[in-house]
Design a protein around this motif. Structure first.
Motif, PDB file in Angstrom:
ATOM      1  N   PRO A  37     -12.371  12.907   3.907  1.00  0.00           N
ATOM      2  CA  PRO A  37     -11.926  14.255   4.283  1.00  0.00           C
ATOM      3  C   PRO A  37     -10.440  14.288   4.678  1.00  0.00           C
ATOM      4  N   ASN A  38      -9.903  15.477   4.851  1.00  0.00           N
ATOM      5  CA  ASN A  38      -8.522  15.626   5.327  1.00  0.00           C
ATOM      6  C   ASN A  38      -8.338  14.851   6.623  1.00  0.00           C
ATOM      7  N   GLY A  39      -7.239  14.107   6.683  1.00  0.00           N
ATOM      8  CA  GLY A  39      -6.935  13.369   7.912  1.00  0.00           C
ATOM      9  C   GLY A  39      -7.743  12.096   8.096  1.00  0.00           C
ATOM     10  N   ALA A  40      -8.497  11.700   7.060  1.00  0.00           N
ATOM     11  CA  ALA A  40      -9.381  10.529   7.188  1.00  0.00           C
ATOM     12  C   ALA A  40      -8.595   9.220   7.286  1.00  0.00           C
ATOM     13  N   GLY A  41      -7.392   9.198   6.706  1.00  0.00           N
ATOM     14  CA  GLY A  41      -6.586   7.977   6.747  1.00  0.00           C
ATOM     15  C   GLY A  41      -6.251   7.421   5.364  1.00  0.00           C
ATOM     16  N   LYS A  42      -6.461   8.217   4.307  1.00  0.00           N
ATOM     17  CA  LYS A  42      -6.243   7.729   2.935  1.00  0.00           C
ATOM     18  C   LYS A  42      -4.779   7.347   2.694  1.00  0.00           C
ATOM     19  N   THR A  43      -3.870   8.285   2.999  1.00  0.00           N
ATOM     20  CA  THR A  43      -2.449   7.998   2.765  1.00  0.00           C
ATOM     21  C   THR A  43      -2.001   6.822   3.625  1.00  0.00           C
ATOM     22  N   THR A  44      -2.472   6.796   4.866  1.00  0.00           N
ATOM     23  CA  THR A  44      -2.079   5.701   5.766  1.00  0.00           C
ATOM     24  C   THR A  44      -2.577   4.370   5.204  1.00  0.00           C
ATOM     25  N   LEU A  45      -3.796   4.350   4.702  1.00  0.00           N
ATOM     26  CA  LEU A  45      -4.324   3.104   4.128  1.00  0.00           C
ATOM     27  C   LEU A  45      -3.495   2.676   2.916  1.00  0.00           C
TER      28      LEU A  45
END
Ligand SMILES: Nc1ncnc2c1ncn2[C@@H]1O[C@H](COP(=O)(O)OP(=O)(O)OP(=O)(O)O)[C@@H](O)[C@H]1O
Length: 294
Positions: A37-45
């Motif tokens: 979901p939004n804010g789950a951490g995908k970009t950060t990962l």
């Protein structure tokens, strides 16, 4: 070899945890969908995998630390709509810089992509539309032909034609890599656009990887059962597996079940009942399994 191994990875922004103890393997030579979901951490990962942000814990590629390790960083590209290219630079200049940066850059392929996506070489990056910025990332990500290609939301803002072109280009890229030497990790909210591409799905929520699972296993362990309210009720009384979705309309009921390891339990329970059972398709499977748990 290019398997990612992550051990107890944390990323804090002030008091909030964008990655909260991620420990997992992401195998080489495959196409992984990164879903959450939004804010789950995908970009950060993805940024952690690309060595672009400092994190606590270990991020390794083929056993080598990624961060501040130039030979490893040279094997990984992270591209996407939100990768901040210098706004005043022209598309053509950015492609020239990428050609100089990536040893595996394919200039002819970059030109072909720039042409089919109709990106104006003379346009400034900050003058591009949302979708054109995404396409710029796509051209970078594909033309670099890196061993590890991390694509952050490559479908964001694309029109249907460009989505279709991207889908076919990705299929061709994956086909070209017959020996499976390259790894693709694609974060997306639109699994429909990537159904035939993916070998596995990485689920992330609240900064934690909840599952890294093969698509075949994912689909075969998720079924849809449809029937009258009473027949589905009877089916449910005979199974122990969990219900991922439950909908009733006008006397009929449709449920989506996570079969777990006992994939035949539901068939045994449905024997003699007026209930249709079929495997869920990948988009629905990802939707119901990736839903945020309250
Ligand atoms: N630079 C930053 N400073 C502060 N907080 C951040 C920063 N980057 C990310 N976060 C926070 O970390 C969490 C994870 O963000 P991230 O961008 O990785 O999520 P995402 O899964 O890519 O989201 P989306 O699907 O909405 O793009 C969010 O709560 C976000 O607000």
């Amino acid at each position: 070899m290019g398997t990612f191994s992550l051990r107890d990875v944390h990323k804090r922004y002030g008091t909030s945890l964008a990655l909260d103890g991620v420990t997992c393997y992401i195998p080489q030579g495959r196409v992984h969908g990164l879903v959450g979901p939004n804010g789950a951490g995908k970009t950060t990962l993805l940024r952690a995998l690309a060595g672009q942000i400092p994190v606590e814990g270990e991020v390794r590629l083929g056993g080598e630390p990624v961060r501040d390790n130039q030979p490893v960083l040279d094997r990984i590209i992270l591209a996407g709509a939100d990768v901040p290219y210098p706004g005043q630079m022209k598309v053509g200049t950015l492609l020239d810089l990428a050609a100089a940066r990536w040893g595996t850059w394919d200039s002819a392929y970059a030109r072909r992509l720039q042409h089919i996506f109709r990106l104006d070489l003379a346009a400034r990056f900050d003058g591009l539309s949302r979708g054109q910025k995404t396409l710029m990332g796509v051209v970078m990500g594909l033309a670099a032909r890196s061993e590890v290609t991390l694509l952050d939301e490559p479908y964001l803002g694309l029109d249907v034609q460009n989505r279709d072109i991207l889908y076919r280009e990705l299929l061709d890229e994956i086909d070209r890599d017959a020996e499976g030497a390259r790894t693709f990790i694609i974060s997306t909210h639109q699994v429909e656009d990537a159904t035939l591409l993916l070998d596995s799905v990485i689920f992330i929520d609240d900064g934690r990887i909840t599952e890294v699972i093969d698509v075949d296993e994912l689909v075969s362990s998720t079924v849809v059962a449809t029937g009258t309210t009473s027949a589905v009720e009877e089916l449910l009384a005979g199974v122990t597996c969990s219900v991922l979705r439950d909908e009733s309309v006008a006397g009929s009921r449709r449920i989506v079940l996570d079969l777990g390891s006992d994939t035949s339990e539901v068939l045994r329970a449905a024997d003699g009942l007026d209930v249709q059972i079929r495997n869920a398709d990948l988009p629905e499977t990802v939707l119901v399994r990736g839903r945020r748990h309250e």
